[in-house]
Design a protein around this motif. Sequence first.
Motif, PDB file in Angstrom:
ATOM      1  N   GLN A 165       0.835  -1.204   0.000  1.00 57.20           N
ATOM      2  CA  GLN A 165       0.000   0.000   0.000  1.00 57.20           C
ATOM      3  C   GLN A 165       0.870   1.253   0.000  1.00 57.20           C
ATOM      4  O   GLN A 165       0.554   2.237  -0.679  1.00 57.20           O
ATOM      5  N   LYS A 193      -0.983   3.502  -2.772  1.00 60.05           N
ATOM      6  CA  LYS A 193      -2.011   2.909  -3.618  1.00 60.05           C
ATOM      7  C   LYS A 193      -3.377   3.098  -2.971  1.00 60.05           C
ATOM      8  O   LYS A 193      -3.557   2.892  -1.768  1.00 60.05           O
ATOM      9  N   ASP A 195      -7.487   2.317  -2.825  1.00 61.48           N
ATOM     10  CA  ASP A 195      -8.635   1.469  -3.126  1.00 61.48           C
ATOM     11  C   ASP A 195      -9.856   2.381  -3.227  1.00 61.48           C
ATOM     12  O   ASP A 195     -10.347   2.889  -2.216  1.00 61.48           O
ATOM     13  N   GLU A 198     -15.483  -0.810  -4.675  1.00 58.48           N
ATOM     14  CA  GLU A 198     -15.821  -1.998  -5.458  1.00 58.48           C
ATOM     15  C   GLU A 198     -16.132  -1.616  -6.902  1.00 58.48           C
ATOM     16  O   GLU A 198     -16.782  -0.608  -7.181  1.00 58.48           O
ATOM     17  N   PRO A 202      -8.045   1.015  -9.406  1.00 61.51           N
ATOM     18  CA  PRO A 202      -7.314   1.665  -8.304  1.00 61.51           C
ATOM     19  C   PRO A 202      -6.756   3.022  -8.692  1.00 61.51           C
ATOM     20  O   PRO A 202      -6.725   3.403  -9.866  1.00 61.51           O
ATOM     21  N   ASP A 229      -5.300   6.500   3.896  1.00 58.60           N
ATOM     22  CA  ASP A 229      -6.632   5.997   4.255  1.00 58.60           C
ATOM     23  C   ASP A 229      -7.661   7.125   4.239  1.00 58.60           C
ATOM     24  O   ASP A 229      -8.800   6.947   3.760  1.00 58.60           O
ATOM     25  N   GLU A 232      -8.363   8.107   0.580  1.00 57.96           N
ATOM     26  CA  GLU A 232      -9.232   7.122  -0.070  1.00 57.96           C
ATOM     27  C   GLU A 232     -10.702   7.450   0.167  1.00 57.96           C
ATOM     28  O   GLU A 232     -11.515   7.437  -0.771  1.00 57.96           O
ATOM     29  N   ARG A 236     -13.571   8.438  -2.631  1.00 54.29           N
ATOM     30  CA  ARG A 236     -14.818   7.682  -2.811  1.00 54.29           C
ATOM     31  C   ARG A 236     -16.027   8.615  -2.744  1.00 54.29           C
ATOM     32  O   ARG A 236     -17.014   8.420  -3.473  1.00 54.29           O
TER      33      ARG A 236
END
Length: 240
Positions: A165, A193, A195, A198, A202, A229, A232, A236
Amino acid sequence: MSTQLPRAISPMAEELREKIISDPDMVLDDLDVMRALIAANEKGAGSNVVDLRGLAMERLEERLDRLEDTHRGVIAAAYENLAGTNLIHRAVLQLLEPRDFTGFLTLLSGEIVQSLRVDAVRLMLETRIESQEPAIKQFENVLVTAEPGFIDQYITYGRNIPVRQITLRQVAPATDMVYGEEGEFIRSEALMKLDLGEARLPGLLIFGSEDPHMFRASQGTDLLKFFSDAFERMMRRWLG
């Protein structure tokens, strides 16, 4: 019976003698004075006498010096870690302020670079469609698009190794695709990296520095993981 007369003591020496008698810690606490006295004592004892106490004191002094060096190193590392924590927390709070994705990217390419004291920040997103939209071109100094699979290849240099990560490394020089004209000067980078959820490809957040020692593989990554984190979750939200 000795006929040797005692040496006369000068007024200055007598005053010093009285000070030492009244406050012996004045001498005992001064390492340089104690070393001089021990050396004079050893010289008077002769070369065929081993002073075990003197040897023990030397070793204790060496151990004390090492402990003091370690103590100073621990304090310096603690201050450095605290300063790094403050930088990361400030940057996360700044990224929570924009009300749209355009403002988010503008902040990422401007104030965040200054807050984190890096020389370049890039957000790489994998996409199956090559976009030439004006919105993308407007932020080409911070937003980079790549074909699927490129992020893992960039992190590993194409080697068959696990993708972590957080990756810290030196680069010489970085690829033009990531940094553009700035790539000539970037010498170390932090790769985070992302995430993005779904069914989404990436992403990769990249910090670049002209200092080859700013990001090294031996450094801790806890603060960067926290930032990654948090980033991310912000991405999203913007991607819906």
